[in-house]
Design a protein around this motif. Sequence first.
Motif, PDB file in Angstrom:
ATOM      1  N   LEU A  25      -1.188  -0.042  -0.063  1.00 25.18           N
ATOM      2  CA  LEU A  25      -2.285  -0.337  -0.988  1.00 25.18           C
ATOM      3  C   LEU A  25      -3.223   0.845  -1.161  1.00 25.18           C
ATOM      4  CD1 LEU A  25      -3.381  -3.983  -0.270  1.00 25.18           C
ATOM      5  CD2 LEU A  25      -3.049  -2.956  -2.499  1.00 25.18           C
ATOM      6  N   PHE A  77      -1.210  -2.033  -7.698  1.00 29.01           N
ATOM      7  CA  PHE A  77      -2.223  -2.562  -6.779  1.00 29.01           C
ATOM      8  C   PHE A  77      -2.302  -4.097  -6.758  1.00 29.01           C
ATOM      9  CE2 PHE A  77      -6.402  -3.707  -5.220  1.00 29.01           C
ATOM     10  CZ  PHE A  77      -6.558  -2.876  -4.121  1.00 29.01           C
ATOM     11  N   LEU A 103       0.570  -5.706  -4.762  1.00 26.59           N
ATOM     12  CA  LEU A 103       0.495  -5.304  -3.357  1.00 26.59           C
ATOM     13  C   LEU A 103      -0.674  -5.980  -2.651  1.00 26.59           C
ATOM     14  CD1 LEU A 103       1.376  -1.513  -3.639  1.00 26.59           C
ATOM     15  CD2 LEU A 103       2.790  -3.324  -2.634  1.00 26.59           C
ATOM     16  N   PHE A 104      -1.792  -6.144  -3.370  1.00 32.19           N
ATOM     17  CA  PHE A 104      -2.947  -6.815  -2.772  1.00 32.19           C
ATOM     18  C   PHE A 104      -2.599  -8.261  -2.444  1.00 32.19           C
ATOM     19  CE2 PHE A 104      -6.941  -9.099  -2.566  1.00 32.19           C
ATOM     20  CZ  PHE A 104      -7.729  -8.246  -1.820  1.00 32.19           C
ATOM     21  N   ARG A 124     -10.376  -2.181  -3.853  1.00 32.07           N
ATOM     22  CA  ARG A 124      -9.988  -0.879  -3.294  1.00 32.07           C
ATOM     23  C   ARG A 124     -10.959  -0.465  -2.176  1.00 32.07           C
ATOM     24  NH1 ARG A 124      -5.950   1.939  -5.404  1.00 32.07           N
ATOM     25  NH2 ARG A 124      -5.206   1.477  -7.514  1.00 32.07           N
TER      26      ARG A 124
END
Length: 127
Positions: free
Chosen positions: A28, A36, A39-40, A96
């Motif tokens: 990530l 993203f 994957l998150f 992030r």
Amino acid sequence: MPWDDAQSLGVADMDATHREFVEHVDALASADDSAFPALFLSLQEHTRLHFEHEGKLMKACRFPAIGEHNSEHLRVLGEFAHFARGVNAGRLTPARAYIQALPGWFATHLATMDAALAGCLKRSRGE
């Protein structure tokens, strides 16, 4: 946050799950905006299963700090849920920042709560 064998707690299933957690966080941290979100959500699900498994381990060894440890897990899962709503709406920046902070949280959690759980498991297994 690459995996370091110094992070090993000596409980094989915990160590394997922790290694996978680190791999998810690393993926990530370097993911582009298109990768993203998926994957998150993958890390969020991995973390839910990870904490569910640790909950079972805590019950198995009658871990004395089960309430505190479970509360920490619930707090982190709540944070994931909060940031996932933003990710689903296309707001990646807060998530992030959260991912950048996870290694610090993980190091502390591993050295305190998870290390204590590993000790409890080893004692209950006669190791």
